[in-house]
Design a protein around this motif. Structure first.
Motif, mmCIF file in Angstrom:
data_model
loop_
_atom_site.group_PDB
_atom_site.id
_atom_site.type_symbol
_atom_site.label_atom_id
_atom_site.label_comp_id
_atom_site.label_asym_id
_atom_site.label_seq_id
_atom_site.Cartn_x
_atom_site.Cartn_y
_atom_site.Cartn_z
ATOM 1 N N ASN A 250 0.863 -1.176 0.000
ATOM 2 C CA ASN A 250 0.000 0.000 0.000
ATOM 3 C C ASN A 250 0.900 1.226 0.000
ATOM 4 O O ASN A 250 1.313 1.708 1.056
ATOM 5 C CB ASN A 250 -0.952 0.018 1.198
ATOM 6 C CG ASN A 250 -1.829 1.265 1.155
ATOM 7 O OD1 ASN A 250 -1.648 2.135 0.298
ATOM 8 N ND2 ASN A 250 -2.775 1.366 2.062
ATOM 9 N N TYR A 251 1.239 1.680 -1.170
ATOM 10 C CA TYR A 251 2.095 2.861 -1.334
ATOM 11 C C TYR A 251 1.285 4.012 -1.936
ATOM 12 O O TYR A 251 1.833 4.874 -2.599
ATOM 13 C CB TYR A 251 3.285 2.524 -2.232
ATOM 14 C CG TYR A 251 4.399 1.768 -1.543
ATOM 15 C CD1 TYR A 251 4.515 1.730 -0.153
ATOM 16 C CD2 TYR A 251 5.373 1.100 -2.295
ATOM 17 C CE1 TYR A 251 5.558 1.044 0.463
ATOM 18 C CE2 TYR A 251 6.421 0.419 -1.692
ATOM 19 C CZ TYR A 251 6.508 0.396 -0.312
ATOM 20 O OH TYR A 251 7.551 -0.269 0.300
ATOM 21 N N ARG A 252 -0.048 3.991 -1.706
ATOM 22 C CA ARG A 252 -0.874 5.057 -2.279
ATOM 23 C C ARG A 252 -0.595 6.386 -1.593
ATOM 24 O O ARG A 252 -0.229 6.447 -0.423
ATOM 25 C CB ARG A 252 -2.359 4.714 -2.115
ATOM 26 C CG ARG A 252 -2.820 3.555 -2.970
ATOM 27 C CD ARG A 252 -4.320 3.417 -2.900
ATOM 28 N NE ARG A 252 -4.778 3.330 -1.541
ATOM 29 C CZ ARG A 252 -5.203 2.210 -0.948
ATOM 30 N NH1 ARG A 252 -5.252 1.086 -1.629
ATOM 31 N NH2 ARG A 252 -5.605 2.213 0.301
ATOM 32 N N ILE A 253 -0.817 7.442 -2.342
ATOM 33 C CA ILE A 253 -0.738 8.792 -1.794
ATOM 34 C C ILE A 253 -2.184 9.265 -1.604
ATOM 35 O O ILE A 253 -3.087 8.807 -2.322
ATOM 36 C CB ILE A 253 0.057 9.706 -2.745
ATOM 37 C CG1 ILE A 253 0.312 11.080 -2.125
ATOM 38 C CG2 ILE A 253 -0.614 9.842 -4.118
ATOM 39 C CD1 ILE A 253 1.322 11.909 -2.902
ATOM 40 N N THR A 254 -2.411 10.172 -0.650
ATOM 41 C CA THR A 254 -3.778 10.668 -0.463
ATOM 42 C C THR A 254 -4.100 11.726 -1.524
ATOM 43 O O THR A 254 -3.194 12.326 -2.116
ATOM 44 C CB THR A 254 -3.954 11.313 0.925
ATOM 45 O OG1 THR A 254 -3.129 12.476 0.977
ATOM 46 C CG2 THR A 254 -3.590 10.368 2.049
ATOM 47 N N ASP A 255 -5.380 11.976 -1.699
ATOM 48 C CA ASP A 255 -5.785 12.998 -2.665
ATOM 49 C C ASP A 255 -5.397 14.405 -2.216
ATOM 50 O O ASP A 255 -5.087 15.264 -3.038
ATOM 51 C CB ASP A 255 -7.302 12.931 -2.924
ATOM 52 C CG ASP A 255 -7.616 11.901 -3.983
ATOM 53 O OD1 ASP A 255 -7.295 10.715 -3.749
ATOM 54 O OD2 ASP A 255 -8.131 12.278 -5.055
ATOM 55 N N PHE A 256 -5.391 14.634 -0.890
ATOM 56 C CA PHE A 256 -5.027 16.003 -0.468
ATOM 57 C C PHE A 256 -3.540 16.262 -0.642
ATOM 58 O O PHE A 256 -3.145 17.383 -0.956
ATOM 59 C CB PHE A 256 -5.534 16.363 0.942
ATOM 60 C CG PHE A 256 -5.349 15.322 2.001
ATOM 61 C CD1 PHE A 256 -6.291 14.329 2.213
ATOM 62 C CD2 PHE A 256 -4.231 15.354 2.810
ATOM 63 C CE1 PHE A 256 -6.126 13.372 3.207
ATOM 64 C CE2 PHE A 256 -4.054 14.408 3.812
ATOM 65 C CZ PHE A 256 -5.003 13.408 3.997
#
Ligand SMILES: Cc1ncc(COP(=O)(O)O)c(C=O)c1O
Length: 399
Positions: A250-256
């Protein structure tokens, strides 16, 4: 008699401390983040794709995958390069440990090539010497923002069937022969840590021109999961179906964070201009001081500099680097050292790495510190740094 420096009881050049790096956040950045916070998507939303399109525009790459930080970007780039146990990955010791750790994460062995003593970037000749049948990839770091010798390194990689990963954590906005970094190597990784030219708090990205690599990077960022029918091994069970086809993270970045980075990218030309001005001012101020060595810039690199390296000719000074560093701190110029050669770290010692591997890198480490360099530095800040540096040179200079 020379003036008294702060560490010996004199007055500091500045009353307030000046750090070596600092983010610049304006109202547009804040509004961009707030807009996302008020929207339906905090993660996996439209800001990610929007940032990725912007990154392609800025770097000229065909594809971009935004991730949680620059270290994650390096990790999945190594995975996408097929790096695994038994492989070797060549990199420089003058970097943040993440450039080598990414090989360790994959069960591979980091191999350190020495630097060019004038540009401080990895030496293509040393890369050649370190290639073995086990070498799989090269992680070439654009140290301080200056592009590595990409033509020669690409040629070496091509001849030896190696994947070139350019670690561009420092070099967003830099051009090599007129082309932005991000569009040249097989994969290029970026970091959006607050001391970097553009920030998201945390954040990273990988760019590539190869579609298959891009698809793999997308999966590796999200657990190894795909929703694309052609990438699945099994038949879909229905509209809800997704499939984990390999081990990812899980290397996702947040939308903000993505919105913040995209907003910051809009200011990249401003950031570049100011950073270049400051570097020019430092170079001008130091060019006639023989005790200071200035980093050589290759003609191919039009550099957006992330770090400014003050290198001392210690043979001409009555001090060592530590004394000069402490004296700068006392003047309220909060310099830092980039970098401790990676294999000096005790973790690397425990893996069997020993001092002496890369003599040019080790010599550089003994002689350097990074001066403050960031967009919002005032002319007075820059002048204070120069004054403190010159004051210490006058004090420590061998008479
Ligand atoms: C050269 C280099 N590579 C990789 C990284 C890792 O980036 P991050 O801090 O975003 O994980 C950094 C950041 O410090 C860096 O300077």
């Amino acid at each position: 008699m020379s003036e008294l420096i702060a560490i010996k009881g004199g007055s500091p050049v500045r009353e307030t401390p000046l750090g070596y790096g600092k983010q610049y956040i304006d109202d547009a950045d804040i509004e961009a983040v707030v807009k996302v916070l008020k929207s339906d998507f905090l993660t996996c939303g439209p800001s990610i794709g929007s940032l990725e399109r912007k990154l392609c525009e800025v770097t000229g790459a065909k594809y971009a995958v935004a991730v949680s930080n620059g270290t994650a970007a390096l990790h999945i780039a190594c995975m996408a390069a097929g790096v695994g146990p038994g492989d070797e990955v060549i990199t420089t010791p003058i970097t943040f440990a993440a450039s080598a750790n990414c090989a360790l994460y994959c069960g591979a062995k980091p191999v350190f090539a020495d630097i060019n003593p004038e540009t401080y970037n990895i030496s293509p000749a040393s890369i050649r010497e370190k290639i073995t049948p086990a070498t799989k990839a090269v992680v070439a770091v654009d140290f301080t923002g200056q592009a590595v010798e990409l033509d020669e390194i690409r040629e070496i990689c091509k001849e030896n069937n190696l994947i070139l990963i350019e670690d561009a954590a420092h070099s967003l906005g830099t051009l090599y022969n007129g082309k932005p970094v991000g569009s040249i190597a097989d994969m290029t990784t970026f970091s959006f840590h607050p001391v970097k030219t553009v920030t998201g708090g945390e954040g990273g990205a990988v760019t590539t021109n190869d579609e298959e690599t891009y698809r793999k990077l997308l999966r590796l960022r999200a657990h190894g999961v795909t929703r694309v029918q052609e990438e699945m091994k099994n038949t879909s069970h229905g509209g809800w179906y997704y499939e984990q086809t390999e081990l990812g993270y899980n290397y996702r970045i947040t939308d903000f964070q993505a919105a913040l980075i995209e907003s910051q990218l809009g200011k990249l030309p401003l950031f570049q201009k100011r950073r270049k001005e400051i570097v020019k001012t430092y170079n001008e101020a130091f060019k006639d001081i023989p005790e200071i060595l200035i980093q050589k810039e290759i003609a191919e690199s039009d550099t957006t500099r992330h770090l400014y390296i003050l290198r001392l000719d210690l043979s001409a000074l009555n001090c060592n680097r530590k004394e000069f560093f402490d004296a700068m701190q006392a003047e309220n110029i909060k310099v830092q050292v980039h970098y401790i050669p990676v294999y000096y770290h005790s973790h690397y010692e425990s893996l069997g790495y020993e001092k002496g591997l890369c003599p040019h890198a080790e010599k550089l480490y003994d002689e350097i510190m990074s001066l403050p360099l960031f967009y919002s530095m005032t002319d007075k800040d820059v002048a204070d740094v120069i004054e403190a540096t010159k004051k210490l040179i006058r004090y420590y200079k061998k008479k």
